[in-house]
Motif scaffolding. Structure first.
Motif, PDB file in Angstrom:
ATOM      1  N   CYS A   1       9.788  17.390   6.884  1.00  0.00           N
ATOM      2  CA  CYS A   1       9.431  17.042   5.512  1.00  0.00           C
ATOM      3  C   CYS A   1       8.520  15.819   5.534  1.00  0.00           C
ATOM      4  O   CYS A   1       8.362  15.173   6.559  1.00  0.00           O
ATOM      5  N   ALA A   2       7.912  15.551   4.400  1.00  0.00           N
ATOM      6  CA  ALA A   2       7.072  14.363   4.240  1.00  0.00           C
ATOM      7  C   ALA A   2       7.383  13.742   2.889  1.00  0.00           C
ATOM      8  O   ALA A   2       7.734  14.449   1.935  1.00  0.00           O
ATOM      9  N   ARG A   3       7.269  12.432   2.811  1.00  0.00           N
ATOM     10  CA  ARG A   3       7.500  11.716   1.553  1.00  0.00           C
ATOM     11  C   ARG A   3       6.408  10.680   1.357  1.00  0.00           C
ATOM     12  O   ARG A   3       6.056   9.949   2.283  1.00  0.00           O
ATOM     13  N   ARG A   4       5.883  10.623   0.133  1.00  0.00           N
ATOM     14  CA  ARG A   4       5.001   9.526  -0.267  1.00  0.00           C
ATOM     15  C   ARG A   4       5.896   8.402  -0.748  1.00  0.00           C
ATOM     16  O   ARG A   4       6.820   8.629  -1.520  1.00  0.00           O
ATOM     17  N   VAL A   5       5.594   7.195  -0.289  1.00  0.00           N
ATOM     18  CA  VAL A   5       6.419   6.052  -0.679  1.00  0.00           C
ATOM     19  C   VAL A   5       5.492   4.981  -1.254  1.00  0.00           C
ATOM     20  O   VAL A   5       4.668   4.411  -0.542  1.00  0.00           O
ATOM     21  N   ALA A   6       5.640   4.736  -2.538  1.00  0.00           N
ATOM     22  CA  ALA A   6       4.814   3.747  -3.232  1.00  0.00           C
ATOM     23  C   ALA A   6       5.194   2.336  -2.769  1.00  0.00           C
ATOM     24  O   ALA A   6       6.288   2.120  -2.242  1.00  0.00           O
TER      25      ALA A   6
ATOM     26  N   ILE B   1       0.846  -1.191   0.000  1.00  0.00           N
ATOM     27  CA  ILE B   1       0.000   0.000   0.000  1.00  0.00           C
ATOM     28  C   ILE B   1       0.886   1.247   0.000  1.00  0.00           C
ATOM     29  O   ILE B   1       2.014   1.222   0.499  1.00  0.00           O
ATOM     30  N   GLU B   2       0.374   2.333  -0.582  1.00  0.00           N
ATOM     31  CA  GLU B   2       1.122   3.583  -0.601  1.00  0.00           C
ATOM     32  C   GLU B   2       1.034   4.243   0.774  1.00  0.00           C
ATOM     33  O   GLU B   2      -0.041   4.332   1.361  1.00  0.00           O
ATOM     34  N   LEU B   3       2.186   4.698   1.271  1.00  0.00           N
ATOM     35  CA  LEU B   3       2.257   5.302   2.597  1.00  0.00           C
ATOM     36  C   LEU B   3       2.857   6.703   2.501  1.00  0.00           C
ATOM     37  O   LEU B   3       3.552   7.028   1.539  1.00  0.00           O
ATOM     38  N   VAL B   4       2.579   7.507   3.503  1.00  0.00           N
ATOM     39  CA  VAL B   4       3.218   8.813   3.642  1.00  0.00           C
ATOM     40  C   VAL B   4       3.907   8.836   4.998  1.00  0.00           C
ATOM     41  O   VAL B   4       3.356   8.366   5.994  1.00  0.00           O
ATOM     42  N   VAL B   5       5.148   9.335   5.011  1.00  0.00           N
ATOM     43  CA  VAL B   5       5.915   9.413   6.252  1.00  0.00           C
ATOM     44  C   VAL B   5       6.264  10.874   6.510  1.00  0.00           C
ATOM     45  O   VAL B   5       6.679  11.592   5.610  1.00  0.00           O
TER      46      VAL B   5
END
Length: 120
Positions: free
Chosen positions: A88-93, A71-75
């Motif tokens: 900062c934030a990153r979307r991680v596929a 699942i796609e997550l955001v950290v």
């Protein structure tokens, strides 16, 4: 107030001013955002892995974030790069790796703290 979607929820604070013109209904004069913060579920915390390593360009270390799930997550992170603390934030596929820092993206990352991991 609490803002919710199917995957996540946020606490939002706002300043709202109303006025009553004559005998009419109340009207909003203005709305000012006082901040939004994600509500941590801790449900997805162990689905990402983190590694500080050289980036290959000679600019110091990069934070590599790998999504080990489907699942796609955001950290959300707080990192120290080039001696400066920043958020900062990153979307991680799914099954992908994203980076923070490096020669072209913020400099030498010396430390980091994970603030949240949630479904995107």
């Amino acid at each position: 107030m609490r803002l919710k979607s199917e995957q996540s929820a946020f606490n939002a604070r706002a300043k709202v001013a109303y006025w009553l013109p004559g005998a009419e209904d109340w009207k909003i004069e203005f709305v000012k955002s006082m901040g939004v913060s994600i509500i941590r579920t801790n449900k997805y915390d162990d689905l990402l892995s983190y590694k500080l390593a050289r980036d290959g360009w000679g600019a110091g270390k990069v934070l590599y974030i790998t999504n080990k799930s489907e699942i796609e997550l955001v950290v959300g992170l707080e990192v120290v790069a080039n001696g400066k603390r920043q958020r900062c934030a990153r979307r991680v596929a799914p099954d992908r790796t994203e980076t923070v820092g490096g020669l072209f993206c913020g400099g030498d990352v010396t430390s980091y703290e994970v603030k949240f991991v949630e479904r995107y």
